[in-house]
Design a protein around this motif. Structure first.
Motif, PDB file in Angstrom:
ATOM      1  N   LEU A  29      -8.084  -0.529  -3.875  1.00 59.21           N
ATOM      2  CA  LEU A  29      -7.185  -0.139  -4.127  1.00 59.21           C
ATOM      3  C   LEU A  29      -7.752   1.378  -4.762  1.00 59.21           C
ATOM      4  N   GLU A  30      -6.880   2.358  -3.918  1.00 55.48           N
ATOM      5  CA  GLU A  30      -7.614   3.817  -4.084  1.00 55.48           C
ATOM      6  C   GLU A  30      -6.135   4.986  -4.372  1.00 55.48           C
ATOM      7  N   GLU A  31      -6.840   5.933  -4.895  1.00 58.81           N
ATOM      8  CA  GLU A  31      -5.258   6.743  -4.926  1.00 58.81           C
ATOM      9  C   GLU A  31      -5.873   7.769  -4.019  1.00 58.81           C
ATOM     10  N   ILE A  32      -4.531   7.966  -3.082  1.00 57.99           N
ATOM     11  CA  ILE A  32      -5.345   9.077  -2.329  1.00 57.99           C
ATOM     12  C   ILE A  32      -4.088   9.756  -1.787  1.00 57.99           C
ATOM     13  N   GLY A  33      -3.693  10.202  -3.297  1.00 56.50           N
ATOM     14  CA  GLY A  33      -2.319  11.679  -3.326  1.00 56.50           C
ATOM     15  C   GLY A  33      -1.914  11.350  -4.418  1.00 56.50           C
ATOM     16  N   ASP A  34      -0.717  11.657  -4.760  1.00 57.80           N
ATOM     17  CA  ASP A  34       0.256  11.853  -5.796  1.00 57.80           C
ATOM     18  C   ASP A  34       1.282  10.854  -5.361  1.00 57.80           C
ATOM     19  N   GLU A  35       1.305   9.989  -6.417  1.00 59.22           N
ATOM     20  CA  GLU A  35       2.075   8.968  -6.136  1.00 59.22           C
ATOM     21  C   GLU A  35       2.165   8.114  -4.353  1.00 59.22           C
ATOM     22  N   GLU A  39      -4.698  -2.833   5.534  1.00 57.63           N
ATOM     23  CA  GLU A  39      -5.890  -1.929   4.951  1.00 57.63           C
ATOM     24  C   GLU A  39      -3.766  -1.288   4.690  1.00 57.63           C
ATOM     25  N   ARG A  40      -3.469  -1.040   4.430  1.00 55.76           N
ATOM     26  CA  ARG A  40      -1.770  -0.222   4.218  1.00 55.76           C
ATOM     27  C   ARG A  40      -2.094   0.682   3.130  1.00 55.76           C
ATOM     28  N   GLU A  41      -1.098   1.886   3.211  1.00 55.67           N
ATOM     29  CA  GLU A  41      -1.414   3.023   2.424  1.00 55.67           C
ATOM     30  C   GLU A  41       0.577   2.868   2.443  1.00 55.67           C
ATOM     31  N   LEU A  42       0.664   2.808   0.600  1.00 52.30           N
ATOM     32  CA  LEU A  42       1.328   2.826  -0.276  1.00 52.30           C
ATOM     33  C   LEU A  42       2.056   3.995  -0.746  1.00 52.30           C
ATOM     34  N   ASP A  43       3.364   3.587  -1.344  1.00 49.00           N
ATOM     35  CA  ASP A  43       4.130   4.921  -2.125  1.00 49.00           C
ATOM     36  C   ASP A  43       3.713   3.604  -3.672  1.00 49.00           C
ATOM     37  N   ASP A 103      -9.334  -1.495  -9.341  1.00 45.75           N
ATOM     38  CA  ASP A 103     -10.320  -0.663  -9.068  1.00 45.75           C
ATOM     39  C   ASP A 103      -9.525   0.375 -10.577  1.00 45.75           C
ATOM     40  N   GLY A 104      -9.618  -0.054 -11.431  1.00 46.78           N
ATOM     41  CA  GLY A 104      -9.476   1.962 -12.657  1.00 46.78           C
ATOM     42  C   GLY A 104      -7.516   2.204 -12.317  1.00 46.78           C
ATOM     43  N   ILE A 105      -7.463   1.346 -11.544  1.00 47.94           N
ATOM     44  CA  ILE A 105      -5.500   1.397 -11.497  1.00 47.94           C
ATOM     45  C   ILE A 105      -4.790   0.499 -12.233  1.00 47.94           C
ATOM     46  N   GLU A 106      -3.911   1.661 -12.502  1.00 51.46           N
ATOM     47  CA  GLU A 106      -3.217   0.096 -13.405  1.00 51.46           C
ATOM     48  C   GLU A 106      -1.222   0.175 -12.780  1.00 51.46           C
ATOM     49  N   VAL A 107      -0.830  -1.009 -12.509  1.00 49.35           N
ATOM     50  CA  VAL A 107      -0.069  -1.318 -11.927  1.00 49.35           C
ATOM     51  C   VAL A 107       0.919  -1.689 -13.293  1.00 49.35           C
ATOM     52  N   THR A 108       2.205  -1.596 -12.958  1.00 50.34           N
ATOM     53  CA  THR A 108       2.844  -2.515 -14.205  1.00 50.34           C
ATOM     54  C   THR A 108       4.070  -2.979 -12.814  1.00 50.34           C
TER      55      THR A 108
END
Lengths: 434, 434, 434
Positions: free
Chosen positions: B307-313, B323-327, B377-382
């Motif tokens: 999981l990787e943050e690729i932009g704002d939200e 592989e997918r890009e998601l908000d 991968d260091g990203i929190e998702v609730t």
């Protein structure tokens, strides 16, 4: 005498339940009033005003009245069949007596609902002798109200081990002069209560898959000219999961399923019908990957298959960690083994027409070719498959077409939806083939 | 009349067999003497001094005497039930006559063992008529020794196609005045002999999984108020495999299993009970990966999900090669679909209490929320899930609690173990809920 | 009285059908004439001149004559049994009457074929009462032609839900004085028509797997001393798929399968026999990977398992994305858990002889060791497994040997093939063990 189907519908795709009385609403029949207005692809083949589990026990008296009110007013125009569910329990004589009372209340011809009702749904049945008790109450009510004996259908919810065993006894009991079990119509699995009755446990609390129950229900339907329906799929958001469940069911001969919302009804009405367009799938390490179609090519877009030309008519094919060098023939053979074609409605009708013509001309078997050009890592590979069609293949392929024809004949309100999906021409051809 | 459970135990987790006489030991009853001392979580719900397959044919005469010796001395203090297995074979009248002789020997009240024996286990049964022959011998022995008719339980090992078929006949035969089949208690699968009887072959020689046999046994138990038990799991070292088998069985309603060692007894005693703490699992390409809990976060530690943050939200989520890009919303939705929560004992009791209170207040269904913060991968998702609980959900959730209550009532020797596992407070609440 | 097997063959591996009359050929019996010449490993255990589905309805009159012609001439020398399939249908009295006529025609002793015919195959049966109708016709014909009552075997094709249910009734009906159902021999699944009868649909049109049908057929065979046979495998090119299907069937106790070509006959004749040489497999993320043998080492050649020595007796083992550090013992344990040995004919005979000697010496159980040195990424790891053999293990292991012995006794034409596969010495030992 062969297995007879005694009801108008030979196939039922959807079994949609609606609470009969909701507390706290100004009009407790609000949900019934909304459901009775459903038309077209959102309207079920069988609508079930549910005066059992979906309705609180304290509201069931009012629920029975609501059924009568709503059906006497709007039942005539409902496009599917109407089969209210009333209470019943194999272990409770008092519940069974309530069942008789609900029957008497709802079927009373003076109330004007019964003429729109095709039958009743009996939950929580046990042994075949228990089924006969429900059948007997319906017979008594038919007689009391001057309805023809056996004219009201009876469907049961199979939600106990006993009822599952009864599926094997049915064929010995139907047709005996002392019962009217020929009124049986749907065999519906009820997995929530079945799970409780079997005392099954899963770590997450989700329902076990119960493949044997579904097989036995489908077989019971097949052996007795009835129709098998799977139970509710709780996770309403999960459309993909609902479709996977239906595909599994269809491979068991269970072509109908419970629906909890008009959205589920729509999905389930469409699911057993052949797709508008054909498609190719590739088996990649046990997963079926759908190939994207573009300009007549079928394109593999994943990362798990790699193809490279390494010389004249020589290729390296890597699938997962399995790598092989192949010449053109071997490559085509390998991809043919892994590729599957999902035929469209048009494909099925074409093949059936072709086979019918061949049979007319005195041939018993013909080869049907499927071919496609796949595109993997920029390399085009054309594969081609011959499949023999004989009488048996023809008849097995007929099931989705027979279902389509049954839908088309019984659901004029869906003609527009079907023509929108398939186009008028193929709908017409599908109606005369077979 | 409903399906009745006629025995003290409504649930049996463990069926532990012990050879009755071992050759070459100074004291041939050594293993019996050790087993009769088992207490607490290592002691089975049902202990089976095994005077059949576990004991050499030449030692069975001595084995029967050993049973009598050990039970008359120490049987009174054994915390579980005691059901010796004696010989039987559907195809051999001489074996059946030996069975009667063993019964007469072991049940003789003058020997002082029978008062500690709850019943007998009959292997190698065939048709239901064969079951009746064994039942009749027990009736004769009860009468001969002045025991109440039907007071000795009878359990059978289902290890032939005939016996599997008999499971479907049982309900028609129990309760007839000419037999005492109401004494039936456990239906135990015996897969080794069943495999031989079915003439099945596997490449490695390991046992086939026989899912249909286990389903039919569980269904037979459910339809007749009996208890289903799976056969022995031979690979004693393989604790993980034993647990997987039990989880599979539990999803079939088969909550008990054979145990070959006190270590297996302990595992099997614990397996159907809810865990102490809840946990989250993530579905990664069809495999269920348990998430590690740390400071209230559930952490994915594998390599297959990235999981990787690729932009704002905006996020890129890769699972396997997909592989997918998601908000943010789509990401939460996707992870929610893949995440499952395994509730703890406390969670189940909480939910049941909450539902009971709601029902008291006149509500028929309530939403139960499960939420968690995942760390990938260091990203929190609730993620957060609402599940509707109605009467049926409530009753299905009740099975593990009913089992817990049955254990607690019948096994005071395990109170300490249970309190150590769960803590006193939740044990007390679990005993009054439902 | 135990389950009796009343026929010469205790096992049937292959059921090979041949059209009886092909239109447009100079000699319409050409295919029969070719098939009757089959010998050795390409010749089936049961040969079925097929006067039903494989032959066009208009050709069946001629087909019956062809059967008589070809069998009267060459039937005596055919090495397997001969069981023509004639027409039948549970739903059609006229088809059943045709069946009687075909029987009268083919069995007429003046035509000289019946002495080479072992029995008849009846397709499309329904309830057990329908089976009795076919049995009665055969009885009438036997009587008419002075053949011993019950001397002609009857095999049925299970291809309807009704027939599947009848499998459960068989044991109650065989042996009644009013029928000769003891003539029953093979229970053959017919999945194409079964799929039609069950109204099942799959997206690609391929047949559903029907595991429950196969289980129930195998169980019906086991409970009645009959032999279970799986239906045709249509994709003749797909040898690997055919083998996978047979391996699945064998784990269900269904040791025989339909064959459509002499090539399929050969594969199916060999499939249930133990392999010439043993082999090791490694479980890699749920897939079984066969290890290549070289100079006594078993080599893993894939990419999904990586092994590295990271210190003294310390290793890093990576399987898929799961990585662990292990010492030598843990590594051996881990690989032992994942490795399976597929024993050869010699291994099985060795183990059985060893156990027989131990039993003779008064021991009831012995440990059999399997060990191997695996080679992964250049590192050698020796694993060793003890398996307990007792009477039950011994008897379960006996099935492939009993099958081998049945083949050897009944198929002298395959002696050469078997000796070529296994070598003379092990064939001789296999014939006396057990």
């Amino acid at each position: 005498m062969s297995v007879q189907r005694r009801h108008d519908r030979k196939f039922v795709r959807t079994f949609f339940t609606t609470p009969t009385a909701v507390k706290g609403e100004e009009d407790s029949a609000k949900m019934l009033r909304r459901a009775v207005q459903l038309r077209g692809i959102e309207a079920p083949d069988v609508w079930v005003p549910d005066n059992e589990d979906a309705t609180a026990p304290s509201m069931r008296e009012e629920g029975a009245e609501n059924i009568v009110d709503v059906l006497s007013e709007d039942g005539a125009d409902f496009p599917g069949e109407i089969h209210p569910r009333i209470v019943w329990h194999r272990d409770s004589p008092s519940t069974r007596y309530q069942s008789l009372q609900q029957l008497l209340q709802i079927a009373n011809p003076e109330k004007g609902a019964i003429e729109h009702i095709d039958g009743f749904v009996i939950p929580e049945v046990g042994d075949i002798d228990d089924w006969k008790k429900a059948d007997e109450f319906i017979t008594v009510v038919e007689n009391e109200y001057g309805l023809e004996e056996g004219s009201l259908a009876m469907s049961v919810i199979v939600e106990s081990g006993e009822a599952e065993l009864a599926l094997g006894d049915l064929r010995d009991e139907m047709g005996k002069p002392s019962n009217n079990l020929e009124r049986l119509f749907l065999l519906v699995d009820g997995e929530v209560d079945y799970t409780k009755d079997m005392r099954a446990i899963t770590p997450t609390g989700e329902l076990p898959p119960w493949p044997e129950l579904r097989h036995n229900t489908s077989r019971g339907a097949s052996a007795n000219g009835l129709i098998a329906i799977d139970g509710p799929y709780d996770d309403i958001r999960d459309v993909e999961g609902y479709h996977e469940r239906m595909t599994e069911n269809q491979a068991k001969g269970m072509l109908g399923i419970w629906s909890l919302t008009p959205g589920q009804v729509e999905e389930a009405n469409k699911s057993p019908l052949p797709p508008k367009t054909g498609s190719w799938r590739l088996d990649v390490n046990g997963r079926e990957v759908k190939l994207a179609e573009e300009d007549g090519l079928y394109i593999y877009e994943g990362d798990d298959v790699e193809l490279e030309e390494i010389g004249d008519e020589q290729y390296r094919l890597q699938i997962g960690s399995d790598e092989r060098e192949l010449d053109t023939n071997e490559l085509e053979e390998e991809l043919l083994d892994r590729a599957d074609y999902i035929p469209s409605m048009t494909d099925i009708v074409d093949s059936m027409e072709e086979f019918e013509a061949a049979k007319e001309a005195g041939r018993g078997a013909i080869a049907m070719e499927q071919s496609a050009t796949l595109l993997i890592d920029g390399i085009e590979v054309t594969i081609s498959n011959d499949r023999m069609w004989d009488e048996a293949t023809y008849q097995a392929a007929q099931t989705p077409i027979s279902l389509f024809q049954d839908v088309y004949e019984n659901r004029p309100d869906q003609h527009e939806d079907l023509e929108e999906i398939y186009g008028e021409e193929i709908v017409e051809r599908a109606m005369v083939v077979g």
